[in-house]
Design a protein around this motif. Structure first.
Motif, PDB file in Angstrom:
ATOM      1  N   UNK A 197      -9.838   0.877  -5.685  1.00 32.23           N
ATOM      2  CA  UNK A 197     -11.431   0.993  -5.232  1.00 32.23           C
ATOM      3  C   UNK A 197     -11.919   2.066  -5.616  1.00 32.23           C
ATOM      4  N   UNK A 198     -13.152   2.212  -5.791  1.00 34.26           N
ATOM      5  CA  UNK A 198     -13.937   2.707  -6.330  1.00 34.26           C
ATOM      6  C   UNK A 198     -15.297   3.207  -5.434  1.00 34.26           C
ATOM      7  N   UNK A 199     -15.610   1.818  -4.765  1.00 36.02           N
ATOM      8  CA  UNK A 199     -16.814   1.825  -4.180  1.00 36.02           C
ATOM      9  C   UNK A 199     -17.194   1.191  -2.948  1.00 36.02           C
ATOM     10  N   UNK A 213       1.275  -1.283   0.101  1.00 30.03           N
ATOM     11  CA  UNK A 213       0.010  -0.050   0.378  1.00 30.03           C
ATOM     12  C   UNK A 213       1.036   1.385  -0.506  1.00 30.03           C
ATOM     13  N   UNK A 214       1.851   1.320   0.295  1.00 28.06           N
ATOM     14  CA  UNK A 214       2.341   2.452   0.722  1.00 28.06           C
ATOM     15  C   UNK A 214       4.108   2.138  -0.484  1.00 28.06           C
ATOM     16  N   UNK A 215       4.141   1.723  -0.811  1.00 33.95           N
ATOM     17  CA  UNK A 215       4.139   1.851  -2.841  1.00 33.95           C
ATOM     18  C   UNK A 215       3.303   1.955  -3.639  1.00 33.95           C
ATOM     19  N   UNK A 216       3.117   2.031  -3.384  1.00 32.72           N
ATOM     20  CA  UNK A 216       1.280   2.858  -4.158  1.00 32.72           C
ATOM     21  C   UNK A 216       0.707   3.978  -4.180  1.00 32.72           C
ATOM     22  N   UNK A 217       1.494   4.220  -2.958  1.00 36.81           N
ATOM     23  CA  UNK A 217       1.705   5.284  -2.640  1.00 36.81           C
ATOM     24  C   UNK A 217      -0.031   6.194  -2.055  1.00 36.81           C
ATOM     25  N   UNK A 218      -1.412   4.458  -1.414  1.00 33.65           N
ATOM     26  CA  UNK A 218      -1.614   4.469  -1.214  1.00 33.65           C
ATOM     27  C   UNK A 218      -2.877   5.744  -0.763  1.00 33.65           C
ATOM     28  N   UNK A 219      -3.610   5.929  -0.212  1.00 35.28           N
ATOM     29  CA  UNK A 219      -4.061   7.001   0.522  1.00 35.28           C
ATOM     30  C   UNK A 219      -4.762   6.137   1.354  1.00 35.28           C
ATOM     31  N   UNK A 220      -5.362   5.151   1.281  1.00 35.01           N
ATOM     32  CA  UNK A 220      -6.244   3.934   2.215  1.00 35.01           C
ATOM     33  C   UNK A 220      -6.091   2.846   1.636  1.00 35.01           C
ATOM     34  N   UNK A 221      -6.191   2.140   2.614  1.00 37.41           N
ATOM     35  CA  UNK A 221      -6.744   0.685   1.872  1.00 37.41           C
ATOM     36  C   UNK A 221      -7.480  -0.403   2.297  1.00 37.41           C
ATOM     37  N   UNK A 222      -7.463  -1.005   1.705  1.00 34.94           N
ATOM     38  CA  UNK A 222      -8.178  -2.156   2.333  1.00 34.94           C
ATOM     39  C   UNK A 222      -7.474  -4.165   1.821  1.00 34.94           C
ATOM     40  N   UNK A 223      -7.897  -5.262   2.421  1.00 34.12           N
ATOM     41  CA  UNK A 223      -7.875  -5.994   2.489  1.00 34.12           C
ATOM     42  C   UNK A 223      -8.623  -6.606   1.885  1.00 34.12           C
ATOM     43  N   UNK A 224      -9.006  -8.084   0.510  1.00 35.91           N
ATOM     44  CA  UNK A 224     -10.486  -8.108   0.028  1.00 35.91           C
ATOM     45  C   UNK A 224      -9.771  -9.544  -0.095  1.00 35.91           C
ATOM     46  N   UNK A 225     -11.135 -10.441   0.056  1.00 36.56           N
ATOM     47  CA  UNK A 225     -11.223 -11.488  -0.463  1.00 36.56           C
ATOM     48  C   UNK A 225     -12.378 -11.859  -0.717  1.00 36.56           C
ATOM     49  N   UNK A 226     -12.316 -12.993  -1.956  1.00 33.23           N
ATOM     50  CA  UNK A 226     -14.349 -13.657  -2.788  1.00 33.23           C
ATOM     51  C   UNK A 226     -14.505 -13.790  -2.051  1.00 33.23           C
ATOM     52  N   UNK A 227     -15.802 -13.831  -2.001  1.00 30.05           N
ATOM     53  CA  UNK A 227     -17.685 -14.148  -1.640  1.00 30.05           C
ATOM     54  C   UNK A 227     -18.687 -13.006  -1.765  1.00 30.05           C
ATOM     55  N   UNK A 237     -13.070   9.210  -1.164  1.00 33.87           N
ATOM     56  CA  UNK A 237     -13.299   8.475  -2.401  1.00 33.87           C
ATOM     57  C   UNK A 237     -13.377  10.212  -3.753  1.00 33.87           C
ATOM     58  N   UNK A 238     -14.219  10.234  -3.176  1.00 36.77           N
ATOM     59  CA  UNK A 238     -15.459  11.499  -3.251  1.00 36.77           C
ATOM     60  C   UNK A 238     -14.747  12.880  -3.372  1.00 36.77           C
ATOM     61  N   UNK A 239     -13.410  12.586  -2.484  1.00 35.88           N
ATOM     62  CA  UNK A 239     -12.278  13.615  -2.431  1.00 35.88           C
ATOM     63  C   UNK A 239     -10.901  13.685  -3.643  1.00 35.88           C
ATOM     64  N   UNK A 240     -11.171  12.158  -3.959  1.00 36.39           N
ATOM     65  CA  UNK A 240      -9.988  12.299  -5.196  1.00 36.39           C
ATOM     66  C   UNK A 240      -9.230  11.524  -5.017  1.00 36.39           C
ATOM     67  N   UNK A 241      -9.544  10.768  -3.209  1.00 38.77           N
ATOM     68  CA  UNK A 241      -8.434   9.674  -2.394  1.00 38.77           C
ATOM     69  C   UNK A 241      -7.656   8.325  -2.942  1.00 38.77           C
ATOM     70  N   UNK A 242      -6.536   8.139  -3.168  1.00 35.24           N
ATOM     71  CA  UNK A 242      -6.871   6.903  -3.763  1.00 35.24           C
ATOM     72  C   UNK A 242      -6.360   6.108  -2.966  1.00 35.24           C
ATOM     73  N   UNK A 243      -7.731   4.716  -2.693  1.00 36.10           N
ATOM     74  CA  UNK A 243      -7.913   3.714  -2.576  1.00 36.10           C
ATOM     75  C   UNK A 243      -7.469   2.469  -3.167  1.00 36.10           C
ATOM     76  N   UNK A 244      -6.134   1.742  -2.694  1.00 35.57           N
ATOM     77  CA  UNK A 244      -6.184   0.592  -3.082  1.00 35.57           C
ATOM     78  C   UNK A 244      -6.472  -0.885  -1.595  1.00 35.57           C
ATOM     79  N   UNK A 245      -6.631  -2.087  -3.034  1.00 34.52           N
ATOM     80  CA  UNK A 245      -6.689  -3.788  -2.343  1.00 34.52           C
ATOM     81  C   UNK A 245      -6.233  -3.651  -2.063  1.00 34.52           C
ATOM     82  N   UNK A 246      -5.048  -5.470  -1.458  1.00 35.08           N
ATOM     83  CA  UNK A 246      -4.695  -6.263  -0.878  1.00 35.08           C
ATOM     84  C   UNK A 246      -5.493  -8.000  -1.280  1.00 35.08           C
TER      85      UNK A 246
END
Length: 242
Positions: free
Chosen positions: A154-156, A125-139, A208-217
């Motif tokens: 992440x868009x929504x 997440x730091x390497x991607x300069x993410x403003x925020x981040x999550x861990x995701x899994x399939x369900x 996201x509405x403020x244009x922040x960069x949210x990434x998923x791992x």
């Protein structure tokens, strides 16, 4: 500094025999309490960090949960809640006095164990300069919160609503704590709730509405162990025994 907030104000587990009539963090699996498993992974995070626990005041007075935490973590910050709040966001905001706006912030659920290297996740997440981040899994189960993700971005997000098949594990990263604080107040201001409760995942929508960069791992579903039932506790015990 990285501040790690761990909400512990969950309900007690009680099965038919009454053997689980304790706060979830104190329930033992294969000789170790749930919170010991959670902390064993968080303690491996490198660099300067401070752990902040949010728990029910009654769990301190009746079960001495705060003393148990002090034996497991050096100089933890304990934030007791004297009354039930309107969701995770409200509980977490009770710790705002212990957070600087430019701190990195990590919020981790205490009713689950994610079998992955948190250092690897944070580095990604730091390497991607993410403003925020999550861990995701399939369900697709409506038990979880969900995210619409395209090429790792992440868009929504949506609570208890499968808007995609990418569920959010209880891991929420904010490069600067101010983004969480401002986003949390926006969630409350705009009344973005689910059944009257405010959830952490909703903060990312405001970012996201403020244009922040949210990434998923992404991780595989078998790396996610969530203890929302007695059966899940028993399944994790079998997992540990191989």
């Amino acid at each position: 500094m990285l501040k790690i907030i761990i909400p512990l104000a969950s309900d007690h587990f009680i099965d038919e025999s009454g053997q689980f009539n304790y706060p979830l963090p104190l329930i033992e699996i294969n000789g170790k309490s749930v919170i010991e498993y959670v902390l064993s992974d968080l303690n491996k995070i490198s660099g300067e960090k401070q752990l902040i626990f949010i728990l029910k005041d009654q769990d301190c007075t009746k079960y001495n949960l705060d003393n148990s935490l002090k034996l497991l973590v050096d100089n933890p910050i304990i934030v007791p809640l004297k009354a039930k709040t309107k969701g995770a966001i409200c509980s977490i905001l009770m710790a705002v006095d212990f957070i600087d706006q430019d701190d990195e912030l990590l919020i981790v659920n205490a009713d689950q164990i994610i079998s992955c290297d948190y250092n690897e996740v944070l580095q990604d997440l730091r390497t991607q300069h993410a403003d925020g981040g999550i861990i995701s899994f399939k369900s697709v189960h409506p038990r979880w919160s969900y995210a619409k993700i395209i090429d790792g971005e992440v868009f929504q997000t949506a609570e208890k609503n499968p808007i995609s098949n990418d569920a959010i594990a209880g891991f929420y990263y904010f490069h600067q704590a101010v983004d969480f604080i401002e986003g949390a107040f926006d969630v409350i201001r705009y009344d973005e709730n689910y059944e009257g409760r405010f959830y952490t995942s909703s903060v990312f929508n405001q970012m996201i509405l403020k244009g922040k960069n949210i990434k998923s791992f992404p991780i595989s579903p078998d790396q996610m162990h969530s203890f929302y039932s007695v059966q899940k506790l028993k399944e994790f015990e079998k997992y540990l025994l191989g």
